[in-house]
Structure formats: structure tokens, C-alpha cells
Design an enzyme around this catalytic site. Structure first.
Site, PDB file in Angstrom:
ATOM      1  N   GLU A 212       0.876  -1.175   0.000  1.00 35.82           N
ATOM      2  CA  GLU A 212       0.000   0.000   0.000  1.00 35.82           C
ATOM      3  C   GLU A 212       0.908   1.217   0.000  1.00 35.82           C
ATOM      4  OE1 GLU A 212      -1.019   3.184   1.712  1.00 35.82           O
ATOM      5  OE2 GLU A 212      -1.899   2.078   3.389  1.00 35.82           O
TER       6      GLU A 212
ATOM      7  N   CYS B 126      -1.584   8.827   3.268  1.00 43.08           N
ATOM      8  CA  CYS B 126      -1.486   8.174   1.961  1.00 43.08           C
ATOM      9  C   CYS B 126      -2.758   8.386   1.145  1.00 43.08           C
ATOM     10  CB  CYS B 126      -1.205   6.688   2.135  1.00 43.08           C
ATOM     11  SG  CYS B 126      -2.399   5.828   3.179  1.00 43.08           S
TER      12      CYS B 126
END
Length: 682
Positions: A255, A294
Site C-alpha cells: 500500500e 497516503c
């Protein structure tokens, strides 16, 4: 100053070798020192597999889920200690809430997810598959916990949430974990792990911690292990290409930071709720955690005729953002993770600004409350303007991981989709629109390039969790630049730590393996009606065969009158020309109701209530004169937890209801559920 310790082999131990200093993001003071050298990773993994894995694999999903709930409750009682420490990372109270209570919330969510699984160590995946004409050879799939350990390599921006959202899933699946947080904020992760270990809730070997660099941690993984990584795409690619990962075909979930986009729909003009929500969402994503998320919005894509309106509105919103020490009164945005990180962001902004000028904010001028910008990692929100986003493509390739976003125009929805997709894969994208067609066109056009898409409008204004909030029951991850992996997602996330295996055999054999009755398997007949058996006494495959009943026209007419279902096929024989029916046909629900009347035992017994209907199919018309009978079979048993000491100990029984005609052919099949009392009430 604290010396951080690793937790390995069931004990706390300081690392060896050169120590690394961890700093307060706002003051520059040394918070802690750490070293991860001197650890035997091969032995740590053996310990996790031999102790933690064996203990967790023996537990059922329900037991693991209750373990997570107990852990969540314990950490929730200690959360104020974590808040106090979190301020050292530059996070405000609101920022820390995402990290701390968001992480604990993941534990609660996964604890509740146990109810989606059986009270067993494994689960049956999907439906059986017929592999022969006679029905005596079938296939199925089951999922079992892997026999290895989950290695979690996490980022610095969410030292608590990043760990808890991952271990919640692997623990529910039945795998232990070794957690390696990013060094700059490892003091927060260590504090939480200390509380977890002190609680004695997890079995021995279920969780270990590495607080240093973790150099060499992947050298000993095997094909039974799982590795997850959160961080930069560059680092992730290096780890994914590790020789051991490749040689052992180790599952690797990545990720990575991505250039997430927010799109303003053509209909969302100034004065609409959607426009205001759009501005609010961008401001929030730029300033929460000082943009160090993120999922933060990096690209702001708006209709070309609204660029100026958005620029002015966003500037006004950002001007209200006070910056400073997290503990200072009135501060809404804290510091970046450290001076080194701030310098990295500055360099990226300078690269972007070569072709896309800064239209809000200043790299060299920031007003700070309760802090000193010369020692703290404070930075002004920065908005850049890319007037030619198809020409100046740095916007779609360079990420400044801080309070930075770039504004750009589009001419139509198709062009907005192209711009959003130029990011080459992101974790999340959002679109603000009240127009249904615009939403559909955008979502279907952008779906291949984004892991999650949020549609913002007035209807969700009060309840939406927002662009930047990954949720435990939805997948978190994305294609391409975002890493190509998936985390969380409810059952989908749990499956990542389990092995799916196809099994083949006779229905009786597959029934024995899965503990779920398969059609055509051998059945068990007993003298006593199954509704007179307690939950523990019922056996999978236990069957009751009813008497038979011949359906009459009077039955059909009576049911039509009672139910109010006067559909022509049931009541008007003159309207059947051109239909599938040759005469008046019995209602499907009459067949099911009659079947219930035939298999139910009216006497008081352990059956407490009818819990519902899972599935039902009417497979053959039933006409007057046809004779039906029922076979009622115990398909599956699901134990339930007592809510409190006064609750009745009970379970849910899923029954297969097979209604056949005089030829033996099935005319209806259903799965019904009853709540059945347990004999043992302790």
C-alpha cells in the site's frame, strides 16, 4: 529520553549496535533512541510459527473475535496515555484521534466481523459445485489459516492505526504477526504494544515488535508467511523484489503513497452544497496530519470555468488554518513528522513549482503558534496551479507528502476522468456531484485506476466519513502507483491471511469435512422429531421426512384469498395462453408455507423461534392433483454468544427444506433458520 525495546521471544529487549535518535516534531528534542540490530529474525519467525500460530489456529473465529474485542476495550481504557505521547509526533488532538481511536475502532470492527464466520477454526467459501451428472461427485472450497507469520512493515504517519488495522485482520484469520514500524514514530507503536502484552489477552507468540531498521527481516520468510508493506512506492518495489519473496512466492501486499484526486462535477457550482463540501474536503485532507496521509488529496480537478472560484474559496478556507504546536490553544494543524521530512516536501514542491506556480502559501513564511519554525517541522499549506495538466505532467508523477495540492482545469467529464487516471493508480478518488449520470460516468470511467471512489453530495453530507478515511469493512489499496495490493475489506481482508483449497469428493465426504450438509449426502433418521432436540444434540445431516399432501384447487383459491396474491396464473385459467403454465398453478409461497406446516412439530420444545429464510427457489410448477412431501435436514449449526448472564444459551440451525412431488423431483428448495436452545445453559 527513552530507550525503545523490541519484543521478541516473549520478552522485552533493547537492540544492539548504533542507536538512532527519534525527535519531537515540534521542538526538535530527542524523544527516544532505538536500535533493531542484534535480533535473530529466523528465530523470531520460528517462535511465531511454533507458538503463536499453533495457538491461534486452534481457536475458532468467534474466540479470536472475542479476543480482539477484549483487546480493543483494554486499549480504549488507556487511550489518553497514547494521546499524550502522540503530540510529540506533531499531531493535533484531531490528528491523533484518527490514529488512536481509528486503530482501536478497527479492532472493534473486526471483532464484530466474527459473526460473519462460523464458530470454527476454518470456513467454507462459496457454494458447492456439481462435478458429475449423478450428483455423487462434487467440489467445494474451504479456507484455513496459513501456518506462517504476518510481517507488517509500516509507515511513520500512522504508527498506531497502521499496526492495529493490520494485526486485527491477521489475528482474526488465525495468524501471528511481527510488526516493524517506521523508526521516526516507533515510540508510539512501542507504547501500544507494551499495553497489548501487559494485558495478557493474546496467546504467547501472537505478536512481536521490531523498533529498529529491521534490516534482514525478510531473509527468512517462507511461502506460508504473508508480508505487508505501507510506505513509499520506491521502497515497496525493492522489498517486493527481495530474492526470498520471489523464491518462496510469498504473498506481498503493498500500500503505497499515491496521487489521489478530487473532482468537482460540472453541476457543483458556487452556492451549491456540493461545492462547499468539495472545498471543505480538500482543506481537511490538506491539513489533517499536516497532509501526511497516503489518502490525502494531491490533485484538485475542477471545470475550467470554476478554477478561479475554487482557488478563492480554497484560499479562504486554508487561511483559517492556524499552525503550531499541537498543545497550543487554537492550533488546527501541527508539524510534519520531522525536519528531514519537511525538507523532502520542500524539495518536491520546488520541483512542481517550475511549471505550476504556487498560488497559495509560502515555503519560506509560516506563522506558528506556540512553536519555533526554526526547530520544529512547521510548514504552510501550499496550493499550486497547473493550467495545462496534459502538458505539465509532473503533477501526475511527483508527490509532495505534506500539506500540498495542485489545482487543474478540465473541459468535460471524459477529460476529468483522463486527468484522474493520469496518476497511474491511486488509493482513493472522490467526485462532488448531485448529478446521477455524471456520477455513473465518472465512476465507471475511473474505476480501473482507483481503489476506492467516494461520491460527495448533500445526501451524505452529515454521515460521510470523508475522502481520506479507509474503513475496516471496505478494501484499502489501489492499482499501479498505489501498490497493487488490498488491505482490510471485511472478509476479503481476512482471506488474505488464509489458504483457499479446493476439495473434491462425494457429498457425504464433503459434508464430513466442511460440517455443512451437501445435497445427496447420506442422511440420518432418528425416532424423535428434530424440533425436539437441543442444539448440541442435533447432527449435521439429521433428516426428518414428512407425510405427503395432495394439492387441490381449493388450496390455491384459499391461499389467494388469505395472502391477497391474485396473480393471474394462480386464479384465472383463461389467461394462461402463451405462458409457461398448462393450468392454474400453486403459489410458490403456498408450497413453502405448506411445507412448513408439514415439517413443524407444534409441541413446545428447544426451538425458540423462526429466525428467517436464507434462500429459496421454486424449481417446478405444482398443479392441482400433484402430491408433495418434504425432507427437512440439518444443514449447518452456528453457536451464538450469550449477551449477558441472563441470556439464554442458544444457536442458529440452518435447515435444508427439500419439497418434492410424487415422482421424487424437487419442486422447491429453501434454507430456513431457527433459533434453538442449548441443553447446557452455563
Amino acid at each position: 529520553m527513552t530507550t525503545l525495546e523490541n519484543y521478541a521471544f516473549g520478552r522485552w529487549t533493547a537492540g544492539q549496535g548504533q542507536q538512532q535518535e527519534l525527535y519531537d516534531a515540534s521542538t526538535g528534542e530527542v524523544v527516544a533512541v532505538t536500535s533493531g540490530e542484534g535480533l535473530d529474525y529466523a528465530e523470531m519467525m520460528h517462535y511465531a510459527r511454533s507458538k503463536g500460530n499453533k495457538a491461534l489456529r486452534k481457536m475458532t473465529f468467534h474466540e479470536r473475535g472475542r479476543m480482539l474485542k477484549a483487546l480493543a476495550l483494554h486499549l480504549d481504557s488507556k487511550k489518553e496515555d497514547f494521546y499524550t505521547l502522540s503530540y510529540r509526533s506533531g499531531a493535533t488532538r484531531a490528528d491523533s484521534w484518527i490514529d488512536i481511536e481509528g486503530g482501536i475502532g478497527n479492532l472493534f470492527a473486526n471483532a464484530s466481523l466474527r459473526r460473519k464466520f462460523p464458530d470454527k477454526p476454518f470456513y467454507v467459501d462459496g457454494d458447492p459445485i456439481a462435478l458429475s451428472k449423478g450428483g455423487n461427485f462434487i467440489g467445494h472450497h474451504i479456507m484455513v489459516p496459513r501456518e506462517g507469520v504476518a510481517i507488517h512493515i509500516n509507515a511513520y504517519n500512522f504508527p498506531i492505526w497502521g499496526m492495529l488495522e493490520k494485526i486485527a485482520v491477521n489475528l482474526l484469520a488465525g495468524m501471528p504477526a511481527i510488526v516493524k514500524p517506521a523508526v521516526p514514530s516507533a515510540y508510539l507503536t512501542e507504547a501500544v504494544v507494551r499495553e497489548i502484552i501487559a494485558s495478557n489477552i493474546l496467546p504467547e507468540g501472537a505478536l512481536q515488535l521490531v523498533v529498529g531498521t529491521g534490516q534482514g527481516i525478510l531473509d527468512h520468510v517462507t511461502y506460508q508467511d504473508v508480508v505487508t508493506f505501507t510506505g513509499s512506492a520506491e521502497t515497496g518495489r525493492k522489498l517486493k523484489g527481495h530474492p526470498r519473496i520471489l523464491a518462496e512466492a510469498v504473498p506481498f501486499t503493498m500500500e503505497a503513497d499515491s496521487l489521489n484526486a478530487a473532482v468537482l462535477g460540472p453541476d457543483a457550482v458556487p452556492g451549491t452544497v456540493e461545492f462547499d463540501l468539495f472545498i471543505k474536503e480538500i482543506r481537511k485532507e490538506m491539513t489533517a496530519k499536516a497532509g501526511q496521509k497516503c489518502t490525502a488529496i494531491r490533485r484538485v480537478i475542477v471545470p475550467n470555468n470554476l478554477v478561479e472560484d475554487v482557488q478563492i474559496a480554497l484560499g479562504k478556507a486554508l487561511a483559517q488554518t492556524t499552525i503550531g504546536h499541537p498543545l497550543a490553544e487554537g492550533v488546527r494543524m501541527g508539524a510534519l513528522a520531522g525536519r528531514e521530512q519537511m525538507q523532502r516536501v520542500r524539495e518536491r514542491v520546488e520541483l512542481l513549482a517550475k511549471n505550476t506556480p504556487i498560488v497559495y502559501g509560502n515555503l519560506d513564511d509560516v506563522a506558528v503558534i506556540g512553536g519555533d519554525c526554526k526547530v520544529g517541522a512547521f510548514m504552510s499549506p501550499i496550493v499550486l496551479l497547473n493550467s495545462e495538466p496534459f502538458r505539465f505532467t509532473d503533477t501526475h508523477e511527483i508527490e509532495a507528502f505534506g500539506p500540498v495540492a495542485t489545482l487543474m482545469p478540465y473541459h468535460d467529464v471524459d477529460e476529468a476522468i483522463q486527468l484522474a487516471n493520469l496518476g497511474k493508480g491511486s488509493l482513493v478518488c472522490s467526485v462532488a456531484t448531485a448529478d446521477l449520470r455524471t456520477a455513473q460516468e465518472f465512476v465507471l470511467g475511473a474505476a480501473t485506476h482507483h481503489g476506492r471512489i467516494l461520491v460527495i453530495n448533500e445526501e451524505v453530507a452529515k454521515e460521510s466519513t470523508g475522502h481520506g478515511s479507509p474503513l475496516p469493512l471496505l478494501i484499502h489499496g489501489g492499482p499501479g502507483r498505489a501498490g497493487g495490493g488490498q488491505e482490510m475489506g471485511g472478509i476479503r481482508g481476512v482471506e488474505h491471511f488464509m489458504q483457499r483449497v479446493a476439495i473434491q469428493g462425494s457429498p457425504t465426504m464433503i459434508t464430513a469435512i466442511t460440517e455443512v450438509y451437501q445435497q445427496n449426502a447420506k442422511q440420518i433418521e432418528k425416532d424423535k422429531h428434530p424440533f425436539q432436540h437441543y442444539f448440541e444434540e442435533l447432527e449435521i445431516g439429521q433428516t426428518y421426512t414428512t407425510h405427503r399432501h395432495t394439492v387441490t384447487e381449493a388450496d390455491i383459491s384459499s391461499f389467494a384469498q388469505v395472502s391477497g396474491d391474485n396473480f393471474y396464473a394462480h386464479v384465472d385459467a383463461t389467461s394462461l395462453e402463451g405462458t409457461l403454465f398448462t393450468g392454474r398453478v400453486a403459489h410458490g409461497y403456498y408450497i413453502l408455507s405448506k411445507a412448513a406446516g408439514m415439517f413443524v412439530d407444534p409441541r413446545k420444545g428447544p426451538v425458540l423461534l423462526n429466525y428467517g429464510l436464507d434462500e429459496c427457489r421454486f424449481t417446478k410448477p405444482v398443479y392441482p392433483g400433484m402430491t408433495i412431501g418434504v425432507k427437512l435436514t440439518v444443514k449447518e449449526k452456528i453457536a451464538q454468544e450469550k449477551r449477558d448472564e441472563t441470556d439464554v444459551a442458544k444457536g442458529i440451525v440452518r435447515w435444508l427444506v427439500d419439497v418434492s412431488d410424487e415422482t421424487g423431483e424437487t419442486v422447491a428448495v429453501a434454507t430456513i433458520l431457527t433459533m434453538v436452545k442449548k441443553k447446557n445453559q452455563e
